[in-house]
Motif scaffolding. Structure first.
Motif, short mmCIF file in Angstrom:
data_model
loop_
_atom_site.label_atom_id
_atom_site.label_comp_id
_atom_site.label_asym_id
_atom_site.label_seq_id
_atom_site.Cartn_x
_atom_site.Cartn_y
_atom_site.Cartn_z
N VAL A 1 -28.97 -1.54 25.54
CA VAL A 1 -29.96 -0.84 26.36
C VAL A 1 -30.96 -0.16 25.43
O VAL A 1 -30.63 0.81 24.75
CB VAL A 1 -29.29 0.20 27.28
CG1 VAL A 1 -30.35 0.91 28.12
CG2 VAL A 1 -28.24 -0.47 28.16
N THR A 2 -32.16 -0.69 25.37
CA THR A 2 -33.15 -0.21 24.38
C THR A 2 -34.27 0.63 24.98
O THR A 2 -35.05 1.23 24.25
CB THR A 2 -33.77 -1.40 23.64
OG1 THR A 2 -34.38 -2.28 24.59
CG2 THR A 2 -32.70 -2.17 22.86
N ILE A 3 -34.36 0.69 26.31
CA ILE A 3 -35.41 1.52 26.92
C ILE A 3 -35.01 2.99 26.82
O ILE A 3 -33.83 3.31 26.66
CB ILE A 3 -35.65 1.14 28.40
CG1 ILE A 3 -34.40 1.42 29.25
CG2 ILE A 3 -36.07 -0.31 28.52
CD1 ILE A 3 -34.65 1.37 30.74
N PRO A 4 -35.97 3.92 26.86
CA PRO A 4 -35.63 5.34 26.82
C PRO A 4 -34.75 5.74 28.01
O PRO A 4 -35.02 5.34 29.15
CB PRO A 4 -36.99 6.03 26.90
CG PRO A 4 -37.97 5.01 26.41
CD PRO A 4 -37.43 3.69 26.86
N CYS A 5 -33.70 6.50 27.74
CA CYS A 5 -32.77 6.94 28.78
C CYS A 5 -32.67 8.47 28.78
O CYS A 5 -32.45 9.08 27.74
CB CYS A 5 -31.39 6.34 28.57
SG CYS A 5 -31.30 4.55 28.85
N HIS A 6 -32.82 9.05 29.95
CA HIS A 6 -32.73 10.49 30.14
C HIS A 6 -31.44 10.77 30.90
O HIS A 6 -31.31 10.39 32.07
CB HIS A 6 -33.94 11.01 30.91
CG HIS A 6 -35.24 10.78 30.22
ND1 HIS A 6 -36.07 11.81 29.82
CD2 HIS A 6 -35.87 9.63 29.84
CE1 HIS A 6 -37.14 11.31 29.23
NE2 HIS A 6 -37.05 9.99 29.24
N ASN B 1 -24.14 6.18 22.17
CA ASN B 1 -23.93 4.73 22.14
C ASN B 1 -25.06 3.89 22.73
O ASN B 1 -25.05 2.66 22.56
CB ASN B 1 -22.62 4.39 22.86
CG ASN B 1 -21.39 4.81 22.06
OD1 ASN B 1 -20.94 4.10 21.17
ND2 ASN B 1 -20.86 5.98 22.38
N LEU B 2 -26.00 4.51 23.41
CA LEU B 2 -27.15 3.74 23.91
C LEU B 2 -27.99 3.22 22.75
O LEU B 2 -28.12 3.88 21.72
CB LEU B 2 -28.00 4.61 24.83
CG LEU B 2 -27.41 4.87 26.22
CD1 LEU B 2 -28.09 6.06 26.88
CD2 LEU B 2 -27.53 3.63 27.11
N GLY B 3 -28.58 2.04 22.94
CA GLY B 3 -29.30 1.40 21.84
C GLY B 3 -30.70 1.91 21.61
O GLY B 3 -31.30 1.66 20.56
N GLY B 4 -31.27 2.61 22.57
CA GLY B 4 -32.62 3.14 22.44
C GLY B 4 -32.63 4.65 22.40
O GLY B 4 -31.58 5.29 22.34
N PRO B 5 -33.82 5.24 22.44
CA PRO B 5 -33.90 6.70 22.42
C PRO B 5 -33.31 7.30 23.70
O PRO B 5 -33.45 6.74 24.78
CB PRO B 5 -35.41 6.97 22.33
CG PRO B 5 -36.06 5.73 22.87
CD PRO B 5 -35.15 4.60 22.50
N SER B 6 -32.64 8.42 23.56
CA SER B 6 -32.06 9.08 24.73
C SER B 6 -32.05 10.58 24.53
O SER B 6 -32.16 11.08 23.40
CB SER B 6 -30.64 8.57 24.99
OG SER B 6 -29.76 8.88 23.93
N ILE B 7 -31.92 11.28 25.64
CA ILE B 7 -31.87 12.74 25.63
C ILE B 7 -30.90 13.17 26.71
O ILE B 7 -30.76 12.50 27.74
CB ILE B 7 -33.27 13.34 25.87
CG1 ILE B 7 -33.26 14.85 25.68
CG2 ILE B 7 -33.81 12.97 27.23
CD1 ILE B 7 -34.65 15.48 25.72
N ILE B 8 -30.20 14.28 26.47
CA ILE B 8 -29.26 14.83 27.45
C ILE B 8 -29.78 16.16 27.96
O ILE B 8 -30.27 16.98 27.17
CB ILE B 8 -27.86 15.07 26.83
CG1 ILE B 8 -27.25 13.79 26.27
CG2 ILE B 8 -26.92 15.68 27.86
CD1 ILE B 8 -25.96 14.05 25.52
N LEU C 1 -40.01 10.17 25.31
CA LEU C 1 -39.08 10.17 24.17
C LEU C 1 -39.64 9.31 23.05
O LEU C 1 -40.28 8.29 23.28
CB LEU C 1 -37.72 9.64 24.58
CG LEU C 1 -36.95 10.40 25.64
CD1 LEU C 1 -35.56 9.82 25.81
CD2 LEU C 1 -36.84 11.88 25.28
N THR C 2 -39.36 9.72 21.83
CA THR C 2 -39.72 8.93 20.66
C THR C 2 -38.45 8.61 19.89
O THR C 2 -37.42 9.26 20.04
CB THR C 2 -40.69 9.69 19.74
OG1 THR C 2 -40.11 10.95 19.37
CG2 THR C 2 -42.00 9.93 20.47
#
Length: 269
Positions: free
Chosen positions: A204-209, A230-237, A267-268
């Motif tokens: 999963v490479t898209i940004p995830c919030h 573990n997500l493949g793209g940028p993420s934030i919690i 996200l960057t």
């Protein structure tokens, strides 16, 4: 019947940016009733019911197709194709966050970001992984669903929402849960509570919030950390000061502003 009619698809608002709202187990598109009014002025909002929800025709539920999450993924992609959506922000609650994650692997061009509300790649405990449930919990749950579905709903709803039967949020969830045909509800529950999507996260490479209740009986806060790592793209919690697995129903005053903030947040890497 066409995909739009079968899933009770609604398109509201008139903005250029499309936001897709995908509900989780036991609910229907009405679970977003507190969020939708805040989106209509600036966004084109797509609402739909997952097949098997009490608002869909049970005759259309294919037990083989929906024995895995892939059936729900194909439905989302078909809805987006039918509506000619070129790009969207998807807000997915519960297992629908994983539906969005898998859909984004197949068609990353269709998703600019995924907002994951109380999401989990696996609900069952495993070695070095705290999912929220052990096998004994699930065996008892499935048995309860088989024996007396109405009584099971009456116990499950307040536990998951976090409150007593007098609360509006518990009553809302009880209604949509009870409206499901019991055999369909059991089939979806078995798919959802027994799936393991951990292996797909790096793809999963898209940004995830990742938005999570501080106290969620179904999904521990540790799961949001697992997703983030573990997500493949940028993420934030963002862990919200809310209780329960359906905070968009129980605490809309907290959750709606958080979702709106993350819709705008970029996200960057």
């Amino acid at each position: 019947m066409g995909i739009v009619e079968a899933h009770n698809v609604e398109v509201l608002g008139s903005g250029k940016q499309v936001i897709v709202l995908a509900h989780g187990f036991g609910t229907d598109k009405s679970v977003w009733k507190y969020l939708v009014p805040h989106l209509l002025e600036d966004y084109r909002v797509v609402l739909f019911d997952n097949m098997g929800a009490g608002t869909t025709n049970p005759d259309y539920f294919d037990f083989e197709r929906y024995s895995t999450i892939e059936g729900f993924v194909c439905d989302v992609l078909a809805i987006l194709e039918e509506l000619q959506v070129k790009s969207c922000i998807m807000v997915g609650h519960c297992f629908s966050a994983m539906v969005g994650a898998i859909a984004s692997i197949y068609r990353p061009d269709l998703f600019s970001k995924l907002i994951m509300l109380c999401a989990t790649p696996r609900l069952l405990h495993d070695k070095n992984y705290i999912g929220g449930f052990n096998q004994e919990d699930l065996d008892q749950m499935f048995e309860g669903m088989c024996s007396t579905y109405e009584a099971w709903c009456s116990g499950f709803a307040p536990t998951v929402v976090g409150g007593d039967m007098d609360s509006v949020a518990v009553q809302d969830f009880s209604r949509t849960l009870f409206n499901m045909r019991p055999d369909i509800s059991l089939s979806i529950a078995k798919m959802m509570f027994l799936f393991d999507m951990r292996h797909i996260l790096p793809m999963v490479t898209i940004p995830c919030h990742i938005l999570q209740s501080f106290n969620d009986a179904a999904v521990p806060v540790a799961v949001s950390d697992y997703l983030h790592q573990n997500l493949g793209g940028p993420s934030i919690i963002e862990v919200m000061p809310t209780e329960g697995h359906l905070p968009q129903l129980k605490s809309p005053g907290i959750v709606v502003p958080v979702i709106l903030k993350h819709i705008h947040l970029k996200l960057t890497e």
